[in-house]
Design an enzyme around this catalytic site. Sequence first.
Site, PDB file in Angstrom:
ATOM      1  N   LYS A  84       0.038   4.249  -0.239  1.00 51.93           N
ATOM      2  CA  LYS A  84      -0.626   5.426   0.351  1.00 51.93           C
ATOM      3  C   LYS A  84      -0.432   6.638  -0.560  1.00 51.93           C
ATOM      4  O   LYS A  84      -0.492   6.478  -1.774  1.00 51.93           O
ATOM      5  CB  LYS A  84      -0.119   5.647   1.783  1.00 51.93           C
ATOM      6  N   GLY A  91       2.510   2.201  10.736  1.00 53.34           N
ATOM      7  CA  GLY A  91       3.473   3.284  10.531  1.00 53.34           C
ATOM      8  C   GLY A  91       4.203   3.711  11.792  1.00 53.34           C
ATOM      9  O   GLY A  91       4.859   4.743  11.818  1.00 53.34           O
ATOM     10  N   HIS A 128      -9.577   1.107   5.000  1.00 52.80           N
ATOM     11  CA  HIS A 128      -8.285   1.284   5.667  1.00 52.80           C
ATOM     12  C   HIS A 128      -8.479   2.251   6.843  1.00 52.80           C
ATOM     13  O   HIS A 128      -9.272   3.185   6.755  1.00 52.80           O
ATOM     14  CB  HIS A 128      -7.250   1.835   4.678  1.00 52.80           C
ATOM     15  N   ASN A 181       0.859  -1.187   0.000  1.00 49.04           N
ATOM     16  CA  ASN A 181       0.000   0.000   0.000  1.00 49.04           C
ATOM     17  C   ASN A 181       0.896   1.239   0.000  1.00 49.04           C
ATOM     18  O   ASN A 181       1.477   1.582   1.026  1.00 49.04           O
ATOM     19  CB  ASN A 181      -0.898  -0.050   1.250  1.00 49.04           C
ATOM     20  N   SER A 233       3.471  -2.104  10.318  1.00 53.74           N
ATOM     21  CA  SER A 233       4.924  -2.121  10.520  1.00 53.74           C
ATOM     22  C   SER A 233       5.576  -3.468  10.184  1.00 53.74           C
ATOM     23  O   SER A 233       6.475  -3.916  10.890  1.00 53.74           O
ATOM     24  CB  SER A 233       5.274  -1.698  11.954  1.00 53.74           C
ATOM     25  N   GLU A 272      -5.352  -4.986  10.756  1.00 54.85           N
ATOM     26  CA  GLU A 272      -4.322  -3.961  10.916  1.00 54.85           C
ATOM     27  C   GLU A 272      -4.592  -3.167  12.187  1.00 54.85           C
ATOM     28  O   GLU A 272      -5.381  -2.207  12.174  1.00 54.85           O
ATOM     29  CB  GLU A 272      -4.345  -2.989   9.732  1.00 54.85           C
ATOM     30  N   GLU A 327      -6.890   4.661   7.825  1.00 57.05           N
ATOM     31  CA  GLU A 327      -6.683   6.076   7.497  1.00 57.05           C
ATOM     32  C   GLU A 327      -7.914   6.655   6.801  1.00 57.05           C
ATOM     33  O   GLU A 327      -8.173   7.854   6.889  1.00 57.05           O
ATOM     34  CB  GLU A 327      -5.401   6.233   6.657  1.00 57.05           C
TER      35      GLU A 327
HETATM   36  P1  PGA Z   1       2.828   0.266   7.642  1.00 58.25           P
HETATM   37  O1  PGA Z   1       1.355   0.474   7.020  1.00 58.25           O
HETATM   38  O2  PGA Z   1       3.381  -1.024   7.059  1.00 58.25           O
HETATM   39  O3  PGA Z   1       3.614   1.464   7.168  1.00 58.25           O
HETATM   40  O4  PGA Z   1       2.684   0.201   9.102  1.00 58.25           O
HETATM   41  C1  PGA Z   1       0.484  -0.611   6.859  1.00 58.25           C
HETATM   42  C2  PGA Z   1      -0.821  -0.120   6.273  1.00 58.25           C
HETATM   43  O5  PGA Z   1      -1.281   0.952   6.666  1.00 58.25           O
HETATM   44  O6  PGA Z   1      -1.422  -0.789   5.426  1.00 58.25           O
END
Ligand code: PGA
Length: 252
Positions: A13, A174, A98, A11, A214, A168, A100
Site C-alpha cells: 500500500k 486491515g 483493490h 501489498n 488480515s 478480499e 481501497e
Molecule cells: P490486510 O490487507 O492484510 O492488511 O488486511 C489486505 C489487502 O488490502 O490487500
Amino acid sequence: MKKTVPLVVGNWKLNPVTMSDASDLAQATARKHRKTSDAYVAIAPPATYLAEAGKKICKSTVSLAAQDVSVNNMGAHTGEVSIMQLRDLGVEFVIIGHSERRAAGETNEEVQKKTLIALKHRLVPIVCIGERERDDQGNFFTFIEKQLRSLGKVLTSAQIKKAVIAYEPIWAIGTGDTATADDVKEMQLFIESVLTKIYDRPTAKSVRLLYGGSVKPGNAAILHTEGGMKGFLVGGASLKVDDFAAIVKAVS
Ligand code: PGA
C-alpha cells in the site's frame, strides 16, 4: 506459473515512508526468499519504489507487482502510470480493483479495462473482489456475483484463466477481523460456481483464487489448508519480513 503452487503477494500500500526503508524492506524480503520454495512470492511496493525494489529482489525468487495501472497507455493523464512503464520496470503482476481504489471511485468498467490492458501486455492481473459487509440474507453473494459477471462480460475463458482473482472482504481488510476458513471455503465454492455458469467447469477450476484480509502468521495455515484458495494477498503483515515469511511458509 504452475496453478498448483500457491502464490503470496505482499501489498505494501502507501508504505513505507522513505525510499531507504523501502529498499531495506525489499532487500530483507529478498533474503528470506532466496531459494525456490513451494510457493510463488511477489511484493507490490508503491510505484515510486518499484525500480529500487526490483534491484533488491533480482537475485531472489520474489517477483514484482504493481498496486494499480492506468487505463491509458500514454498522453495527457497526470499522475498515472502505464502498463508499459510497469513492464519496463520488470513488473509481472498488477493488482486491479483493490477495494481501497474502488472506494476512491474506481468502477467495474475501469476494472474491466485495466484487466484487459494487463493481459494484453502479458502481466498477470490480480483482480480484487469483495463485499463491504455480510448480511444474514446472503445478499453479499449477489454482490460478488455481479463483480464476477462484470469480468465475465469482457474476458474470454482463455483470458480469465490467465488472471488471478483475489477475494478480499472489505470488512476483513486491515481490521484484524479475518474471515473464517469456512467463510473462505464457502466463497471459493461460490466463486467457482459463478465462473462455471459464466464459462464452464474446467475454466472455473483453473482460475487462481487468493484470499486477502488480515492474513497473519497465526491464521495463514488454517486459512490455506481449509479455505481452499491458492494463496494470499497480504497487506499489513507484508511490511514485517518475518511475518510475511511465516505466511509464505504456511502455504508452502
Ligand atoms: P490486510 O490487507 O492484510 O492488511 O488486511 C489486505 C489487502 O488490502 O490487500
